[in-house]
Design a protein around this motif. Structure first.
Motif, short mmCIF file in Angstrom:
data_model
loop_
_atom_site.label_atom_id
_atom_site.label_comp_id
_atom_site.label_asym_id
_atom_site.label_seq_id
_atom_site.Cartn_x
_atom_site.Cartn_y
_atom_site.Cartn_z
N LYS A 176 45.69 35.73 62.94
CA LYS A 176 45.20 36.92 62.23
C LYS A 176 44.79 36.56 60.80
O LYS A 176 45.15 35.49 60.29
N ALA A 177 44.06 37.43 60.17
CA ALA A 177 43.55 37.19 58.81
C ALA A 177 44.70 36.87 57.86
O ALA A 177 45.78 37.47 57.92
N LEU A 178 44.48 35.89 56.98
CA LEU A 178 45.53 35.47 56.05
C LEU A 178 45.85 36.55 55.02
O LEU A 178 46.99 36.67 54.59
N LEU A 179 44.83 37.30 54.61
CA LEU A 179 45.03 38.34 53.60
C LEU A 179 44.59 39.69 54.16
O LEU A 179 43.51 39.81 54.73
N ASN A 180 45.44 40.70 54.00
CA ASN A 180 45.03 42.05 54.41
C ASN A 180 44.16 42.66 53.31
O ASN A 180 43.96 42.07 52.24
N TRP A 181 43.65 43.85 53.56
CA TRP A 181 42.70 44.43 52.60
C TRP A 181 43.34 44.74 51.25
O TRP A 181 42.68 44.62 50.20
N THR A 182 44.62 45.11 51.25
CA THR A 182 45.30 45.40 49.99
C THR A 182 45.44 44.13 49.14
O THR A 182 45.17 44.15 47.93
N THR A 228 43.63 41.43 49.39
CA THR A 228 42.30 41.00 48.98
C THR A 228 41.81 41.78 47.77
O THR A 228 41.27 41.21 46.81
N LEU A 229 41.99 43.11 47.81
CA LEU A 229 41.58 43.94 46.68
C LEU A 229 42.34 43.56 45.41
O LEU A 229 41.77 43.53 44.31
N TYR A 230 43.64 43.26 45.57
CA TYR A 230 44.44 42.86 44.40
C TYR A 230 43.88 41.59 43.77
O TYR A 230 43.72 41.51 42.55
N LEU A 231 43.60 40.59 44.61
CA LEU A 231 43.08 39.32 44.08
C LEU A 231 41.69 39.51 43.47
O LEU A 231 41.38 38.91 42.43
N GLY A 256 40.76 42.03 42.00
CA GLY A 256 40.97 42.74 40.74
C GLY A 256 41.07 41.82 39.54
O GLY A 256 40.94 42.26 38.39
N LEU A 257 41.28 40.50 39.79
CA LEU A 257 41.32 39.54 38.68
C LEU A 257 39.95 39.43 38.01
O LEU A 257 39.87 39.08 36.83
N VAL A 258 38.89 39.71 38.75
CA VAL A 258 37.54 39.60 38.19
C VAL A 258 37.31 40.64 37.09
O VAL A 258 36.97 40.28 35.95
N PRO A 259 37.49 41.95 37.36
CA PRO A 259 37.34 42.92 36.26
C PRO A 259 38.36 42.72 35.15
O PRO A 259 38.07 43.02 33.98
N LEU A 260 39.55 42.21 35.49
CA LEU A 260 40.55 41.93 34.45
C LEU A 260 40.02 40.87 33.49
O LEU A 260 40.14 41.01 32.27
N GLU A 261 39.41 39.81 34.04
CA GLU A 261 38.85 38.75 33.20
C GLU A 261 37.69 39.27 32.35
O GLU A 261 37.59 38.95 31.16
N VAL A 262 36.83 40.07 32.96
CA VAL A 262 35.71 40.64 32.22
C VAL A 262 36.21 41.50 31.06
O VAL A 262 35.71 41.42 29.92
N CYS A 263 37.23 42.28 31.34
CA CYS A 263 37.79 43.16 30.30
C CYS A 263 38.42 42.36 29.16
O CYS A 263 38.17 42.62 27.99
#
Length: 526
Positions: free
Chosen positions: A453-459, A461-464, A466-473
């Motif tokens: 099964k997929a290594l990461l569930n949707w929650t 994946t969304l959390y990880l 989220g590091l992108v907008p955190l870095e931009v901010c």
């Protein structure tokens, strides 16, 4: 650098990986370096210019010698090579001394000593279960593990940009783990005892070593249900292990015991007058605790519930490491952090004793001890997350569940290191290196476990993501706001708080896998 075993498995790919990352390290020589560069230059000067009786008393520089004796001797040996580059760097009074020759020597000394780390990675590859071996070289667990360790993003930026000597130290740790997997317990014990006298941060994982060696080496056999067979206890093996620890400790501490300097040495190794958190908050429980205290203090000031004159002027995010009093929440003592750490470790130690699962059970316990210390320890450095990330790499290529935990732990742990590199020229470097390493980690492990099964569930994946907008901010938006001057700690607070969630989640998931894991029954002899 590749030994015959690995070379035969895939040509000279291991050597190519090692040489490739060495070339990258050379390219990073001109980059930014932190105050740790001056710390180690000063230690070179201290050990070269002064007698051993003054090593742990010298205080001309604020960067006093605060590592165990073996590391001091390591600096002493390096200093005798450094004098051929530039003798002035070995002058204790030359504070903040720097030139191109000093830079080249110190950078290349880190690269050269990484040879031990390369050898340790090679030995760890021998311990990996090969059941999932593919015909494609890049899909083999050994190849993936080699890349995850040799090209580890965190180790690259901490050692070869920020500047430290973690590579050969982690090499000692990984080599000791490999020896335990190979049932060469005495060698593993010797290597770990030696490691402790190089850098005492590895005390974090000492309980895992002690309990595992006692349970799996000193007790020669177990009952069919995996429980202890008490009459199989070997006093000879206990004596042998004790002798190793004693001899290594005597060699390290003996000269200072003879000089009656042990109290002074230990006061340098364990400076409890430093604050609860390092200048850059490690993403742990105390980061969340500090963040909550900061938020409550801001709200209290805005609502006039707090007297501004009574609020401590020191800031935990200003680079200070002295003792700090919280504004709203109760202040935390070293004893409180020790109790919390021990409580957090106990379940994993319990499982290692009562639910023996062989070397892999030991490795899980080691990682949990490292994470528990990281979560609740006193004055934890953000770089200490590597103490869990690197060993977790070994588990990630064997089980899909461990691969999932690894991706969350590594991605959040690595991103939490970003504040270490705060200069503009290094911004694209750290982003590019982390993106490449993260993409490779996700792609290679997903390929390895594509039938599951997929290594990461949707929650997750969304959390990880989220590091992108955190870095931009933090990097691109906040510097242009009016809050930069009034609340300069906000980017660090956001980074530590966000990453603390992911690391805590990974710690919890790994603990669940250990606690609900099966007993290994029918164990006859170790």
């Amino acid at each position: 650098m590749a030994a015959p075993g690995v070379a035969a498995d895939g040509g000279h790919w291991f050597s190519a990986l090692a040489l490739g990352v060495t070339f990258l390290k050379c390219l990073l020589i001109p980059t930014y370096h932190s105050t740790d560069f001056e710390v180690h230059r000063n230690w070179l000067a201290i050990t070269h210019s002064l007698p051993i009786s003054q090593w742990y008393y010298e205080s001309t520089s604020e960067w006093t010698l605060d590592y165990p004796p073996f590391f001091a001797w390591f600096e002493y040996v390096l200093s005798h090579v450094a004098k051929y580059f530039d003798e002035e760097m070995l002058n204790v009074s030359n504070l903040n001394y720097f030139n191109s020759r000093t830079l080249l020597f110190q950078r290349f000394s880190v690269i050269f000593t990484d040879a031990l780390f390369v050898y340790a990675v090679h030995e760890c590859c021998k311990c990996i279960n090969g059941k999932r071996a593919s015909k494609e070289l890049t899909e083999k667990p050994k190849f993936i593990l080699s890349v995850l360790l040799l090209w580890n993003f965190g180790l690259l930026i901490v050692d070869h940009i920020h500047f430290q000597y973690n590579g050969f130290l982690f090499g000692l740790m990984l080599l000791s783990i490999a020896r335990l997997f190979q049932k060469r317990h005495m060698e593993g014990a010797f290597l770990f005892a030696t490691l402790l006298h190089f850098k005492h941060i590895y005390l974090y994982v000492a309980p895992a070593y002690g309990v595992y060696l006692l349970r799996s080496y000193c007790f020669i056999s177990s009952k069919p249900d995996g429980s202890v067979q008490w009459n199989s206890f070997s006093f000879v093996r206990v004596f042998s292990l004790g002798l190793i620890v004693f001899l290594v400790s005597a060699l390290s501490l003996g000269p200072f015991l003879a000089l009656n300097q042990l109290p002074q040495l230990f006061s340098r190794l364990f400076p409890f007058k430093r604050g609860l958190c390092h200048a850059y908050w490690a993403p742990n429980f105390w980061a969340v605790y500090n963040a909550l205290d900061k938020v409550l203090s801001i709200i209290g000031l805005e609502l006039n519930l707090l007297n501004p004159n009574k609020i401590p002027k020191a800031s935990m995010t200003s680079g200070l490491v002295q003792q700090f009093q919280h504004t709203v929440l109760p202040s935390v003592t070293p004893l409180a952090t020790l109790i919390c750490t021990l409580i957090a470790m106990l379940p994993s130690i319990f499982c290692l004793w009562f639910k023996p699962q062989g070397p892999r059970g030991f490795l899980r316990c080691l990682i949990l001890c490292a994470l528990s210390s990281f979560m609740f320890g006193w004055h934890v450095h953000e770089k200490a997350i590597l103490l869990a990330v690197l060993p977790m790499s070994l588990l990630s290529v064997e089980k899909a569940g461990d691969a999932s935990i690894f991706l969350i732990l590594t991605t959040t742990g690595h991103y939490s290191l970003f504040p270490l590199l705060f200069t503009a020229p290094e911004l694209p470097i750290k982003i590019l290196l982390m993106v490449l390493f993260t993409i490779y980690s996700v792609y290679s492990l997903k390929t390895l476990f594509r039938k599951e099964k997929a290594l990461l569930n949707w929650t997750e994946t969304l959390y990880l993501l989220g590091l992108v907008p955190l870095e931009v901010c933090c990097e691109f938006l906040f510097p242009f706001t009016s809050w930069k001057l009034r609340y300069p700690f906000i980017p660090l607070l956001m980074t530590s708080g966000y990453c603390a969630v992911g690391i805590t989640y990974a710690w919890f998931r790994l603990y669940c896998s250990v606690l609900i894991g099966p007993f290994i029954g029918k164990t006859k002899k170790h």
